[in-house]
Motif scaffolding. Sequence first.
Motif, mmCIF file in Angstrom:
data_model
loop_
_atom_site.group_PDB
_atom_site.id
_atom_site.type_symbol
_atom_site.label_atom_id
_atom_site.label_comp_id
_atom_site.label_asym_id
_atom_site.label_seq_id
_atom_site.Cartn_x
_atom_site.Cartn_y
_atom_site.Cartn_z
ATOM 1 N N LEU A 25 19.773 -4.266 1.222
ATOM 2 C CA LEU A 25 20.972 -4.144 0.407
ATOM 3 C C LEU A 25 21.550 -2.753 0.617
ATOM 4 C CD1 LEU A 25 22.945 -4.951 -1.871
ATOM 5 C CD2 LEU A 25 21.214 -4.128 -3.504
ATOM 6 N N LYS A 26 22.783 -2.681 1.142
ATOM 7 C CA LYS A 26 23.470 -1.403 1.318
ATOM 8 C C LYS A 26 24.440 -1.194 0.157
ATOM 9 C CE LYS A 26 25.140 -2.151 5.414
ATOM 10 N NZ LYS A 26 25.855 -1.877 6.698
ATOM 11 N N ILE A 27 24.349 -0.027 -0.466
ATOM 12 C CA ILE A 27 25.211 0.313 -1.605
ATOM 13 C C ILE A 27 26.092 1.476 -1.190
ATOM 14 C CG2 ILE A 27 25.262 1.035 -4.024
ATOM 15 C CD1 ILE A 27 22.394 -0.111 -4.259
ATOM 16 N N GLU A 28 27.372 1.244 -1.043
ATOM 17 C CA GLU A 28 28.326 2.282 -0.650
ATOM 18 C C GLU A 28 29.197 2.650 -1.850
ATOM 19 O OE1 GLU A 28 30.481 0.789 2.677
ATOM 20 O OE2 GLU A 28 28.753 0.810 4.027
ATOM 21 N N GLY A 29 29.440 3.955 -2.009
ATOM 22 C CA GLY A 29 30.187 4.415 -3.181
ATOM 23 C C GLY A 29 29.362 4.286 -4.445
ATOM 24 N N PHE A 30 28.131 4.788 -4.384
ATOM 25 C CA PHE A 30 27.189 4.613 -5.487
ATOM 26 C C PHE A 30 27.731 5.188 -6.801
ATOM 27 C CE2 PHE A 30 23.736 6.491 -8.036
ATOM 28 C CZ PHE A 30 23.084 5.326 -8.415
ATOM 29 N N GLU A 44 25.043 -7.663 -7.765
ATOM 30 C CA GLU A 44 24.041 -8.386 -6.987
ATOM 31 C C GLU A 44 24.393 -8.405 -5.508
ATOM 32 O OE1 GLU A 44 22.263 -11.815 -9.935
ATOM 33 O OE2 GLU A 44 24.113 -12.260 -8.831
ATOM 34 N N SER A 45 23.353 -8.591 -4.712
ATOM 35 C CA SER A 45 23.556 -8.803 -3.284
ATOM 36 C C SER A 45 24.063 -10.223 -3.056
ATOM 37 C CB SER A 45 22.235 -8.604 -2.533
ATOM 38 O OG SER A 45 21.349 -9.678 -2.822
ATOM 39 N N CYS A 46 24.436 -10.536 -1.829
ATOM 40 C CA CYS A 46 24.729 -11.922 -1.472
ATOM 41 C C CYS A 46 23.418 -12.712 -1.472
ATOM 42 C CB CYS A 46 25.368 -11.992 -0.086
ATOM 43 S SG CYS A 46 26.966 -11.164 0.034
ATOM 44 N N ARG A 47 23.528 -14.018 -1.535
ATOM 45 C CA ARG A 47 22.327 -14.856 -1.414
ATOM 46 C C ARG A 47 21.745 -14.698 -0.012
ATOM 47 N NH1 ARG A 47 25.849 -18.210 -4.358
ATOM 48 N NH2 ARG A 47 25.004 -18.885 -6.361
ATOM 49 N N ASP A 145 26.123 10.671 1.757
ATOM 50 C CA ASP A 145 27.548 10.302 1.729
ATOM 51 C C ASP A 145 27.803 9.233 0.678
ATOM 52 O OD1 ASP A 145 28.030 12.091 3.827
ATOM 53 O OD2 ASP A 145 27.605 10.539 5.338
ATOM 54 N N ASP A 146 27.105 9.366 -0.456
ATOM 55 C CA ASP A 146 27.245 8.448 -1.592
ATOM 56 C C ASP A 146 26.858 7.013 -1.221
ATOM 57 O OD1 ASP A 146 27.714 8.258 -4.327
ATOM 58 O OD2 ASP A 146 29.768 7.521 -4.043
ATOM 59 N N CYS A 147 25.982 6.886 -0.228
ATOM 60 C CA CYS A 147 25.515 5.565 0.206
ATOM 61 C C CYS A 147 23.995 5.476 0.051
ATOM 62 C CB CYS A 147 25.902 5.289 1.653
ATOM 63 S SG CYS A 147 27.678 5.222 1.916
ATOM 64 N N LEU A 148 23.536 4.288 -0.258
ATOM 65 C CA LEU A 148 22.115 4.053 -0.519
ATOM 66 C C LEU A 148 21.738 2.704 0.083
ATOM 67 C CD1 LEU A 148 19.490 4.836 -2.148
ATOM 68 C CD2 LEU A 148 20.482 3.564 -4.056
ATOM 69 N N ALA A 149 20.518 2.591 0.594
ATOM 70 C CA ALA A 149 20.038 1.325 1.151
ATOM 71 C C ALA A 149 18.657 1.008 0.581
ATOM 72 C CB ALA A 149 19.979 1.383 2.673
ATOM 73 N N VAL A 150 18.464 -0.245 0.211
ATOM 74 C CA VAL A 150 17.199 -0.723 -0.352
ATOM 75 C C VAL A 150 16.682 -1.854 0.517
ATOM 76 C CG1 VAL A 150 16.043 -1.731 -2.347
ATOM 77 C CG2 VAL A 150 17.934 -0.122 -2.684
ATOM 78 N N ARG A 151 15.428 -1.778 0.902
ATOM 79 C CA ARG A 151 14.801 -2.828 1.697
ATOM 80 C C ARG A 151 13.883 -3.649 0.805
ATOM 81 N NH1 ARG A 151 11.488 -2.648 7.418
ATOM 82 N NH2 ARG A 151 10.031 -4.319 6.950
ATOM 83 N N CYS A 152 13.926 -4.960 1.021
ATOM 84 C CA CYS A 152 13.073 -5.880 0.274
ATOM 85 C C CYS A 152 12.200 -6.659 1.251
ATOM 86 C CB CYS A 152 13.936 -6.839 -0.552
ATOM 87 S SG CYS A 152 12.983 -8.099 -1.425
ATOM 88 N N ASP A 153 10.905 -6.629 1.036
ATOM 89 C CA ASP A 153 9.951 -7.409 1.837
ATOM 90 C C ASP A 153 9.335 -8.477 0.938
ATOM 91 O OD1 ASP A 153 10.446 -5.605 3.888
ATOM 92 O OD2 ASP A 153 8.760 -4.333 3.341
ATOM 93 N N ILE A 154 9.364 -9.728 1.381
ATOM 94 C CA ILE A 154 8.811 -10.845 0.606
ATOM 95 C C ILE A 154 7.826 -11.615 1.472
ATOM 96 C CG2 ILE A 154 9.350 -12.809 -0.869
ATOM 97 C CD1 ILE A 154 12.263 -11.986 -0.788
#
Length: 213
Positions: A25-30, A44-47, A145-154
């Motif tokens: 999930l990439k979050i831009e303009g946090f 929310e992220s997309c499905r 640059d006000d951007c954040l990324a979250v990785r999810c492992d399932i």
Amino acid sequence: MPSTAPEVSVSTIAATATCTGHHMLKIEGFKHLRGMHRNGSYFESCRFEAVGHTWKLRCYPDGYDKEAAGYISLFLVRDEVEEEEESVSGGVHAKYKLALVYPRSRLLPWPPYDSGSRVHTFRHGWGFPQFISVKWLERSGFLKDDCLAVRCDITAVEKSAVKDELVKAADMERLGMLCKCKDGLCKRHHRRPAETGKKLRKAFVRFFRSIGG
């Protein structure tokens, strides 16, 4: 009377990891998103498809509730349509981990930041109300640059029950029966542990003494 070898069978119940999926999930303009979503509000992220099911990542940029104010709350949730269709099934048993992704690939001045692996049965969603402090995040190298990324492992985890056709030597030891064979397949000619043998010998001695007396 000739002795007969004891019959032994083993049933094994095991939890097995079957498949793994990943999503980012990439979050831009946090900062703007945090201003738009106050405490208790989320986006929310997309499905996305993973391990045979449909999921979303849910982010509360100013906390899930009042106790989590000042934190980012992150949750992994199952798709609502799928949840309703499988309401009788008992949920999806899975191991998951949420982690911040550092924006640069060469230098890693900050240690990894993740939730650690957790295992839950997902009927709806699970997550972390206080995943990370916003103040700490703003000082870290994960927000660039006000951007954040979250990785999810399932990873999907399934339970299976199997009756073992061949009894292993380690199982025989657990039962207190030490196999003399080296191939690990023999079910015959087993002897008792030394401690049990001593007790039997003492019992025989007491028995013959009582006859002689």
